[in-house]
Design a protein around this motif. Structure first.
Motif, PDB file in Angstrom:
ATOM      1  N   ASP A  96      -9.831   2.731  -9.303  1.00 37.30           N
ATOM      2  CA  ASP A  96      -8.740   1.947  -8.740  1.00 37.30           C
ATOM      3  C   ASP A  96      -8.488   0.700  -9.591  1.00 37.30           C
ATOM      4  O   ASP A  96      -9.397   0.177 -10.247  1.00 37.30           O
ATOM      5  N   PHE A  97      -7.235   0.195  -9.553  1.00 37.57           N
ATOM      6  CA  PHE A  97      -6.932  -0.995 -10.336  1.00 37.57           C
ATOM      7  C   PHE A  97      -5.648  -1.656  -9.843  1.00 37.57           C
ATOM      8  O   PHE A  97      -4.853  -1.074  -9.107  1.00 37.57           O
ATOM      9  N   TYR A  98      -5.469  -2.897 -10.293  1.00 42.18           N
ATOM     10  CA  TYR A  98      -4.208  -3.630 -10.182  1.00 42.18           C
ATOM     11  C   TYR A  98      -3.928  -4.227 -11.554  1.00 42.18           C
ATOM     12  O   TYR A  98      -4.831  -4.781 -12.201  1.00 42.18           O
ATOM     13  N   VAL A  99      -2.679  -4.116 -12.021  1.00 39.84           N
ATOM     14  CA  VAL A  99      -2.315  -4.691 -13.308  1.00 39.84           C
ATOM     15  C   VAL A  99      -0.840  -5.047 -13.276  1.00 39.84           C
ATOM     16  O   VAL A  99      -0.062  -4.448 -12.503  1.00 39.84           O
ATOM     17  N   GLU A 100      -0.470  -6.038 -14.055  1.00 43.98           N
ATOM     18  CA  GLU A 100       0.933  -6.414 -14.192  1.00 43.98           C
ATOM     19  C   GLU A 100       1.410  -6.093 -15.591  1.00 43.98           C
ATOM     20  O   GLU A 100       0.730  -6.390 -16.573  1.00 43.98           O
ATOM     21  N   MET A 101       2.573  -5.446 -15.678  1.00 42.62           N
ATOM     22  CA  MET A 101       3.159  -5.068 -16.962  1.00 42.62           C
ATOM     23  C   MET A 101       4.439  -5.873 -17.142  1.00 42.62           C
ATOM     24  O   MET A 101       5.419  -5.654 -16.434  1.00 42.62           O
ATOM     25  N   LYS A 102       4.411  -6.791 -18.076  1.00 41.08           N
ATOM     26  CA  LYS A 102       5.556  -7.667 -18.298  1.00 41.08           C
ATOM     27  C   LYS A 102       6.434  -7.087 -19.388  1.00 41.08           C
ATOM     28  O   LYS A 102       5.987  -6.821 -20.503  1.00 41.08           O
ATOM     29  N   TRP A 103       7.714  -6.870 -19.061  1.00 43.38           N
ATOM     30  CA  TRP A 103       8.702  -6.361 -20.011  1.00 43.38           C
ATOM     31  C   TRP A 103       9.638  -7.510 -20.383  1.00 43.38           C
ATOM     32  O   TRP A 103      10.213  -8.155 -19.507  1.00 43.38           O
ATOM     33  N   GLU A 104       9.785  -7.758 -21.676  1.00 44.87           N
ATOM     34  CA  GLU A 104      10.641  -8.849 -22.124  1.00 44.87           C
ATOM     35  C   GLU A 104      11.549  -8.370 -23.253  1.00 44.87           C
ATOM     36  O   GLU A 104      11.112  -7.631 -24.134  1.00 44.87           O
ATOM     37  N   PHE A 105      12.787  -8.803 -23.202  1.00 41.26           N
ATOM     38  CA  PHE A 105      13.674  -8.685 -24.349  1.00 41.26           C
ATOM     39  C   PHE A 105      13.896 -10.110 -24.847  1.00 41.26           C
ATOM     40  O   PHE A 105      14.423 -10.952 -24.129  1.00 41.26           O
ATOM     41  N   THR A 106      13.454 -10.373 -26.055  1.00 40.62           N
ATOM     42  CA  THR A 106      13.496 -11.736 -26.579  1.00 40.62           C
ATOM     43  C   THR A 106      14.362 -11.791 -27.828  1.00 40.62           C
ATOM     44  O   THR A 106      14.680 -10.760 -28.425  1.00 40.62           O
ATOM     45  N   LEU A 120     -16.038  -5.136 -14.452  1.00 43.49           N
ATOM     46  CA  LEU A 120     -15.187  -5.531 -13.346  1.00 43.49           C
ATOM     47  C   LEU A 120     -14.593  -4.302 -12.672  1.00 43.49           C
ATOM     48  O   LEU A 120     -14.317  -3.288 -13.328  1.00 43.49           O
ATOM     49  N   ALA A 121     -14.415  -4.383 -11.378  1.00 40.91           N
ATOM     50  CA  ALA A 121     -13.747  -3.323 -10.631  1.00 40.91           C
ATOM     51  C   ALA A 121     -12.763  -3.975  -9.666  1.00 40.91           C
ATOM     52  O   ALA A 121     -12.647  -5.198  -9.607  1.00 40.91           O
ATOM     53  N   CYS A 122     -12.044  -3.136  -8.917  1.00 38.13           N
ATOM     54  CA  CYS A 122     -10.955  -3.640  -8.086  1.00 38.13           C
ATOM     55  C   CYS A 122     -11.011  -2.995  -6.702  1.00 38.13           C
ATOM     56  O   CYS A 122     -11.282  -1.791  -6.567  1.00 38.13           O
ATOM     57  N   VAL A 123     -10.780  -3.810  -5.665  1.00 38.41           N
ATOM     58  CA  VAL A 123     -10.719  -3.315  -4.286  1.00 38.41           C
ATOM     59  C   VAL A 123      -9.345  -3.659  -3.723  1.00 38.41           C
ATOM     60  O   VAL A 123      -8.907  -4.814  -3.778  1.00 38.41           O
ATOM     61  N   LEU A 124      -8.639  -2.656  -3.172  1.00 42.02           N
ATOM     62  CA  LEU A 124      -7.297  -2.856  -2.616  1.00 42.02           C
ATOM     63  C   LEU A 124      -7.293  -2.482  -1.139  1.00 42.02           C
ATOM     64  O   LEU A 124      -7.857  -1.452  -0.747  1.00 42.02           O
ATOM     65  N   ASP A 125      -6.639  -3.294  -0.306  1.00 42.37           N
ATOM     66  CA  ASP A 125      -6.555  -3.038   1.127  1.00 42.37           C
ATOM     67  C   ASP A 125      -5.472  -2.007   1.436  1.00 42.37           C
ATOM     68  O   ASP A 125      -4.557  -1.766   0.643  1.00 42.37           O
ATOM     69  N   ASP A 126      -5.544  -1.441   2.653  1.00 40.80           N
ATOM     70  CA  ASP A 126      -4.518  -0.510   3.118  1.00 40.80           C
ATOM     71  C   ASP A 126      -3.137  -1.150   3.129  1.00 40.80           C
ATOM     72  O   ASP A 126      -2.118  -0.476   2.943  1.00 40.80           O
ATOM     73  N   ALA A 127      -3.099  -2.461   3.351  1.00 42.00           N
ATOM     74  CA  ALA A 127      -1.814  -3.152   3.468  1.00 42.00           C
ATOM     75  C   ALA A 127      -0.970  -3.039   2.208  1.00 42.00           C
ATOM     76  O   ALA A 127       0.261  -3.171   2.272  1.00 42.00           O
ATOM     77  N   CYS A 128      -1.598  -2.785   1.051  1.00 39.33           N
ATOM     78  CA  CYS A 128      -0.837  -2.638  -0.202  1.00 39.33           C
ATOM     79  C   CYS A 128       0.142  -1.478  -0.129  1.00 39.33           C
ATOM     80  O   CYS A 128       1.188  -1.498  -0.787  1.00 39.33           O
ATOM     81  N   PHE A 129      -0.189  -0.467   0.666  1.00 38.99           N
ATOM     82  CA  PHE A 129       0.610   0.761   0.678  1.00 38.99           C
ATOM     83  C   PHE A 129       1.301   0.993   2.019  1.00 38.99           C
ATOM     84  O   PHE A 129       1.794   2.086   2.297  1.00 38.99           O
ATOM     85  N   ALA A 130       1.349  -0.040   2.847  1.00 33.45           N
ATOM     86  CA  ALA A 130       2.012   0.058   4.150  1.00 33.45           C
ATOM     87  C   ALA A 130       3.497  -0.256   4.008  1.00 33.45           C
ATOM     88  O   ALA A 130       3.889  -1.129   3.232  1.00 33.45           O
ATOM     89  N   VAL A 131       4.324   0.437   4.764  1.00 31.32           N
ATOM     90  CA  VAL A 131       5.775   0.232   4.709  1.00 31.32           C
ATOM     91  C   VAL A 131       6.209  -0.884   5.642  1.00 31.32           C
ATOM     92  O   VAL A 131       7.071  -1.698   5.300  1.00 31.32           O
TER      93      VAL A 131
END
Length: 525
Positions: free
Chosen positions: A126-136, A461-472
């Motif tokens: 499991d993981f969380y990551v941010e992918m930043k897309w930029e046009f500069t 390092l590892a990552c723990v995510l709650d159920d709330a991440c995937f709740a509608v």
């Protein structure tokens, strides 16, 4: 020795029925299972399946027969898809038929791949990551008008959530919003939910494994057909046949060493990718004669650059690294009706396998541009994510969800990259624009994220995510399917940005019917 009609009918039985517009005979043969699936997808001497041949000739009844016989609509020739060939005929009924079937077959392919995708997702950490897309841009003030986005990617088990703010492109403007896509695995099936936080709406699609073929599928809305028929047809792809990677160097002459840089707290080796080519092609034969090379309406980016209208001699001003490849315009014996495009060659010529001086169907009007560039990659040996095990399944999922950004990144990282995780990728576009993708805030270690926690698992390092991440949540009302948006193969979002940057150097499309410079994007459209 030329082939006889009997020999052609024996070697290419379905193509022969198509060529002669024998739709009733073809329907009867397909209903009686006379031909195998392999024969239905066989290529003729010029690389066309029976369906591509029927579409190019504009034979509507034959196309219907082949589609009813389960011919593959996700086929292409020379990079042009069946949907694009249908668009090029200018026939709205034909395009609607092909596009509807294409959408259904994509749905079936996605559903059939669900078990494998769920298995890959479940096995990956499991993981969380941010992918930043930029046009500069190096031009003052321009970067403030260029699009940017940060994809926030959550993955736990077989569940994936992606948050985004750059949601589309319309009327020459970047469309911003606040959207979340949630993919949830459920046994051998899955669901895909799209949340529009600004509108307070949700839309859900269920993907069932082993879904039946040939069930009814709705036709595209009329405005989607009209929009396709009133716009050029574009393809953009990355040619990596000659690509090579080498370490960038730092220091003064005589004291050079391999270059390393810190990216978001991780030490990265810096590599250059040489001999990468971006290829862009645009077709316009389906447009009315006076609208085939229209000037694009000015956008904020164009206004800041004070871009002038293009020269009729754009190719004369092109820089040496821009290879302009004009395509030949073939003569055509046009039918009075646009519903049927008569072949301009005889069957003896077509099925001989010899190169043709002219092709069948409507005469193509194609502009092609090839741009060579050097990309830069920052690779980290000890990054907490694994490219193949964790990122590639996400790219597969997002590309299938019609995200052009992810589809292009997938094309790039599928190459044989040097060892290490590509924490940052920078691709220079034409003249004034760069595209940059950077991974950051891994496991929410740089900035806190709700319902995400980083923990130590041994030495890593590892990552723990709650159920709330995937709740509608209950605050969202149902919305209609988002069918008003064009599929990603049109690639308008990136194509427009690069077209504007081309205009800065006066190298955009010539207004004549000769094939000259077009735009291109950082990957396949």
């Amino acid at each position: 020795m030329p082939l006889t009609s009997e020999e052609i009918a024996t070697r290419y039985p379905i193509h022969w029925l198509v060529w002669n517009n024998k739709h009733l005979e073809l329907t009867a043969a397909l209903n009686n299972k006379k031909y195998s699936p392999e024969e239905l997808e066989k290529r003729d001497p010029h690389g066309r399946t029976p369906l591509l041949l029927a579409i190019t000739l504009g034979y509507l009844e034959v196309v219907q027969a082949l589609i009813d016989g389960n011919a593959d609509v996700n086929c292409e020739k020379d990079g042009w898809t069946a949907v694009q060939e249908a668009t090029a005929t200018g026939n709205p009924e034909l395009l609607s038929l092909v596009l509807s079937r294409r959408d259904y077959q994509r749905h079936v392919v996605r559903a059939s791949g669900i078990p494998d995708l769920l298995n890959k997702l479940s096995l990956a950490p499991d993981f969380y990551v941010e992918m930043k897309w930029e046009f500069t841009s190096w031009v003052p003030l321009v970067s403030r008008m260029c699009p940017f986005d940060t994809y926030k990617v959550y993955k736990r088990g077989a569940n994936v959530r992606v948050d985004t703010t750059l949601v589309g492109f319309e009327n020459n403007r970047w469309q911003r919003g606040d959207r979340t896509y949630i993919f949830r695995g459920q046994g051998q099936n899955a669901s895909l939910v799209e949340l529009d936080h600004e509108a307070g709406t949700s839309w859900c699609e269920f993907l069932e494994c082993g879904e039946r073929e040939n069930r009814p599928w709705p036709s595209p809305p009329s405005h989607v057909i009209e929009q396709r028929l009133n716009a050029p047809i574009n393809i953009n792809y990355l040619d990596t046949d000659k690509i090579s990677f080498e370490r960038n160097k730092s220091g003064i002459w005589g004291w050079r060493q391999d270059k390393t840089e810190m990216v978001n707290g991780y030490e990265c080796k810096v590599f250059g990718a040489n001999n990468v080519e971006l290829v862009s092609k645009s077709r316009s034969e389906h447009l009315p004669r006076g609208e085939r090379r229209p000037h694009a309406p000015r956008a904020p980016l164009a206004g800041l650059l004070a871009l002038a209208d293009a020269d009729a001699d754009a190719d004369a001003d092109a820089e040496p690294d821009q290879l302009l490849v004009p395509d030949r315009e073939e003569p055509l014996k046009r039918s009075r009706s646009r519903q049927e495009l008569r072949p301009a060659v005889s069957w003896q010529e077509y099925f001989s396998g010899e190169p043709l001086d002219r092709d069948i169907g409507r005469a193509r009007e194609v502009s092609t541009k090839v741009q060579k560039f050097k990309a830069t990659l920052w690779l980290c040996e000890d990054y907490p994510l694994q490219l193949q095990e964790q990122i590639m399944p996400i790219l597969d999922l997002m590309a299938a969800m019609s995200s052009p950004h992810f589809a292009k990144l997938k094309d790039f990282v599928q190459m044989q990259l040097p060892s290490g995780f590509p924490v940052k990728i920078e691709i220079p576009l034409f003249h004034v624009l760069n595209a940059r993708i950077t991974f950051g805030n891994i496991f929410a270690t740089e900035a806190s994220v709700a319902h995400v926690q980083s923990v130590l698992a041994g030495a890593r390092l590892a990552c723990v995510l709650d159920d709330a991440c995937f709740a509608v949540g209950r605050a969202y009302r149902d919305a209609a399917a988002p069918d008003e948006r064009l599929p990603c193969d049109d690639d308008e979002l990136l194509h427009f940005a690069i077209q504007q940057s081309l205009m800065e150097a006066g190298t955009h499309d010539d207004q004549s019917d000769r094939g000259v410079a077009g735009g291109c994007a950082a990957g396949r459209g």
